[in-house]
Scaffold this active site. Structure first.
Site, PDB file in Angstrom:
ATOM      1  CB  ALA B  71      -0.922   0.001   1.215  1.00 15.80           C
ATOM      2  CB  THR B  72       4.237   2.014   1.329  1.00 19.01           C
ATOM      3  OG1 THR B  72       3.922   1.933   2.712  1.00 19.01           O
ATOM      4  CG2 THR B  72       5.285   3.091   1.126  1.00 19.01           C
ATOM      5  CG  ASN B 153      -2.492   3.445  11.391  1.00 14.55           C
ATOM      6  OD1 ASN B 153      -3.109   4.483  11.173  1.00 14.55           O
ATOM      7  ND2 ASN B 153      -1.220   3.443  11.701  1.00 14.55           N
ATOM      8  CB  SER B 201      -0.747  -3.908   2.406  1.00 14.42           C
ATOM      9  OG  SER B 201       0.262  -3.101   1.870  1.00 14.42           O
ATOM     10  CG  HIS B 203       1.527  -7.058   5.196  1.00 18.36           C
ATOM     11  ND1 HIS B 203       1.789  -6.687   6.491  1.00 18.36           N
ATOM     12  CD2 HIS B 203       1.618  -5.930   4.464  1.00 18.36           C
ATOM     13  CE1 HIS B 203       2.036  -5.385   6.528  1.00 18.36           C
ATOM     14  NE2 HIS B 203       1.938  -4.909   5.312  1.00 18.36           N
ATOM     15  CB  CYS B 328      10.267   5.899  24.730  1.00 20.87           C
ATOM     16  SG  CYS B 328      11.248   7.044  25.681  1.00 20.87           S
TER      17      CYS B 328
END
Lengths: 326, 401
Positions: B71-72, B153, B201, B203, B328
């Site tokens: 998808a990217t 997401n 995508s 996956h 972090c």
């Protein structure tokens, strides 16, 4: 480095066993009460420090023995990631048995080194180094509370990179001495900017008063000014003749100096200048110039650069020259 | 016990998908474009895979679904081709997207901003949702593209794609949606939703990694992203990865049929709710966004006093995989834009834990996870300076519910 960075794994893989152990079972987490401190013939000191950007926070408790200034008990509480908890635990341990004056000398580098499994392998990945800085900062807060002074008074130098503890003065010296031109060179020479990278430029993890990018640019500009001044101070034989020159000759003389000394410097930074006019005013020679290209928007156009141009013309032609920008 | 609750990051490949892919490595390995039977032997399965893809999102046979690496790539293709096609020639200069898009959209838009493109990043409301009216108000004469995700997401919140699609259609603006987190979780119907393009995508819905797709409605002009051979009707060159295409097709079939979506909604949704309710019984916990219009597998929870990465650490030790938006934990150390977009207090941005389930999770796993989550919260709160000394509500809540 390239191949390793292409296949980088979890940051947790880069934690030392000591960090893992201290995260899982911190030895010194907890608190000290007034009553407990009193029973130890000690003064209770409580200090908080929070890293605003990453949201981590630590609270440090010291029981400082009355009369000896010795830290006889030390505990912490921490809101933070694994590194923050582990480094707080180690920091607390390092304070134990030291006087306040000795404890204040503990740096984040000492904390990180104490968490290493082997002397040459860092205890945490580079981007986690800033978490150990928090532990160091809270010691300063605790010592300042105990002594009734400002925590900043313990800091003798202005630190740019807190992870590697590199000061502004050191960076300026290293840039000048080694003629450094890039951030990569600074990292190679000083390690500054090589850890959490927050000090390189704005927009990173921690907001800073000054970034390496700015420091490099300012230092390079200062070096250029110094170079021009040195050049301008070189003796010139025909300097005395400028006042008696015709206006056309004056224009040519100024253009010649600009061409030889000034323009190459301006072009290096994507700028330029043109001579607009020369006027004699109360015994002075006012030289009107117009900046071109990058010079027209440069922040030092009316200060440092202008000073450098004027000094160069004065030194080469006549002390009575004044440069005015349009 | 291993409990995988990070399915919005990636999913396990369904064994049925794996079986379908296997022949295409050592047996049916021909290049589909070759003029011999070794190549053409792959055609029936490719055709079947495309049928599954078209059926899965209700694409019309006249539309295109171009296979991409992920998808990217599809997202980058849309943004950069709009720049090449409509912006570089000076016709238009404006793109609208949201602050909470995947970096495949926001980073591509940031890049175009450096090239002089004007990009509007719309904020989400207190529910974590982009409102259709915000899109309507942002559209200008020179708007070339609206790109908005179908489902977020982090929170799982669904955006009003159909409404936004209608607005874009009315205004004559190209509309793209990143549907990566929606397929297999909710019904994605490209015709009903008025979208011109969607990205996905494999996956994310139990297909293989390294393959995705871009749906392009018939008539939509989009410059090829990869020039080369004539594959994909000249729109995306490169030898077809047959095994991946077959795998993605099968995964799409398994994930998007009516029964599968009902299972996702009922069984996966039930497990998610059980997990969510159990965590909410712990004092000072907040679920971000209400359950309305949320993908059934996702919950984003703030556990006050517990920093995200340290929570992941404890969960990981117990075999539980989850995700955090905490600053972090990420390599670039930047706080998660989705958490920041809520504009909540700074501690919240560092306490978010995302649990994302799949059809392979069991009730036993969820029970185990609940037990270990409680233990981790107890341990980390005992260390926490933040939880010990800051005022608390002591009441857990579904945010804005």
């Amino acid at each position: 480095m390239a191949k390793a960075s292409l296949v980088s794994g979890s940051i947790w893989d880069e934690y030392s066993n000591i960090v893992v152990d201290r995260m899982n079972n911190p030895q010194h987490q907890g608190h000290i009460t007034e009553e407990e401190a009193e029973a130890m013939n000690a003064t209770l000191i409580v200090a908080d420090f929070g890293a605003e950007s990453c949201g981590d926070a630590v609270r440090l408790y010291w029981a400082v023995e009355n009369g000896t200034d010795k830290i006889v008990a030390s505990k912490f509480k921490s809101f933070g990631c694994g590194t923050a908890i582990a480094s707080s635990d180690i920091m607390t341990e390092l304070c134990m048995g030291k006087t306040v004056d000795e404890a204040v000398k503990i740096t984040n580098i000492d904390v990180e080194k104490a968490m290493r499994d082997t002397p040459d392998v860092p205890a945490v990945p580079p981007q986690k180094m800033h978490c150990s800085v928090m532990a160091y900062d809270v010691i300063k807060k605790a010592a300042a509370t105990y002594k009734g002074v400002d925590a900043e008074s313990f800091e003798e130098e202005f630190i740019i990179c807190e992870c590697a503890r590199v000061s502004q003065d050191t960076l300026v010296d290293v840039i000048k001495i080694n003629d450094l031109k890039t951030i990569e060179e600074i990292i190679d020479f000083t390690k500054a900017g090589g850890f959490c990278k927050s000090c390189i430029k704005a927009g990173g993890h921690e907001a800073k008063d000054i970034y390496l990018e700015d420091l490099l640019k300012e230092t390079r500009e200062e070096m250029e000014r110094e170079r021009l001044t040195t050049m301008a101070n070189a003796p010139k034989e025909d300097k005395a003749d400028f006042a008696s020159m015709s206006m056309v000759q004056k224009t040519r003389a100024i253009d010649a100096v600009v061409e030889e000394y000034v323009r190459p410097m301006l072009i290096m930074d994507g700028g330029d200048m043109e001579l607009v006019d020369i006027k004699e005013e109360n015994g002075n020679f006012d030289v009107y110039i117009k900046y071109l290209g990058a010079c027209s928007t440069c922040s030092t156009g009316s200060t440092g650069t202008l000073y450098a141009i004027e000094s160069t013309l004065k030194q080469n032609l006549d002390d009575r020259i004044r440069v005015i920008t349009l | 016990m291993q409990v995988y609750l990070d399915n919005n990051a990636t999913t396990k490949v369904d064994e049925k998908v794996f079986e379908e892919m296997q022949p295409f490595f050592c047996e049916l390995y021909g290049n589909p474009n070759s003029l011999h039977s070794v190549g053409s032997a792959t055609h029936p399965k490719i055709a079947e895979a495309f049928d599954f893809l078209y059926e899965g999102i209700n694409a019309d046979d006249e539309d295109d679904i171009i296979i991409t690496a992920n998808a990217t790539e599809a997202n980058n293709w849309v943004v950069k081709s709009v720049w090449l096609d409509q912006i570089l020639d000076g016709e238009k200069n404006h793109i609208i997207t949201s602050e909470v898009e995947h970096p495949a959209i926001t980073a591509a838009c940031n890049y175009l901003e450096k090239k002089g493109v004007d990009v509007t990043y719309l904020t989400v409301n207190e529910e974590g949702v982009l409102e259709a009216d915000a899109v309507r108000d942002a559209i200008r004469e020179d708007t070339a593209l609206v790109s908005v995700m179908w489902a977020n997401n982090e929170t799982g919140k669904l955006f009003p794609i159909k409404e936004i699609g209608a607005i874009c259609k009315e205004k004559g603006v190209l509309f793209h949606s990143d549907a990566t987190q929606a397929i297999g979780k909710v019904k994605v119907d490209v015709q009903d939703a008025n979208v011109d393009m969607i990205s996905f995508s494999a996956h994310k819905f139990h297909g293989p990694k390294g393959v995705g797709g871009l749906y392009i409605k018939k008539g939509v002009q989009l410059s090829p992203y990869m020039h080369g051979g004539e594959q994909m009707d000249g729109r995306r060159a490169g030898t077809l990865d047959v095994a991946s295409i077959v795998g993605m097709g099968k995964a799409m079939q398994l994930a998007t049929n009516t029964m599968a979506l009902a299972y996702e909604q009922n069984h996966v949704g039930m497990l998610r709710d059980k997990l969510e309710k159990a965590i909410l019984k712990i004092p000072d916990t907040i679920v971000i966004g209400d359950r309305e219009n949320r993908t059934p597998n996702t919950t984003l929870i703030s556990i006050r006093g517990v920093e995200g990465e340290s929570m992941l650490w404890d969960l990981n030790k117990n075999g539980i995989s989850a995700s955090t938006g905490s600053a972090c934990a990420s390599e670039d150390l930047e706080a998660n834009p989705v958490m920041n977009a809520f504009g909540s207090d700074s501690e919240l941005a560092h306490t978010g834990i995302r649990f994302s389930l799949s059809r392979f999770n069991t009730e036993e796993q969820i029970d185990y996870a609940i037990e270990k989550i409680k233990e981790a919260v107890e341990r980390l709160r005992s260390i926490s300076s933040s939880y010990a000394y800051t005022p608390k509500n002591h009441v857990s809540q579904l945010e804005h519910n």
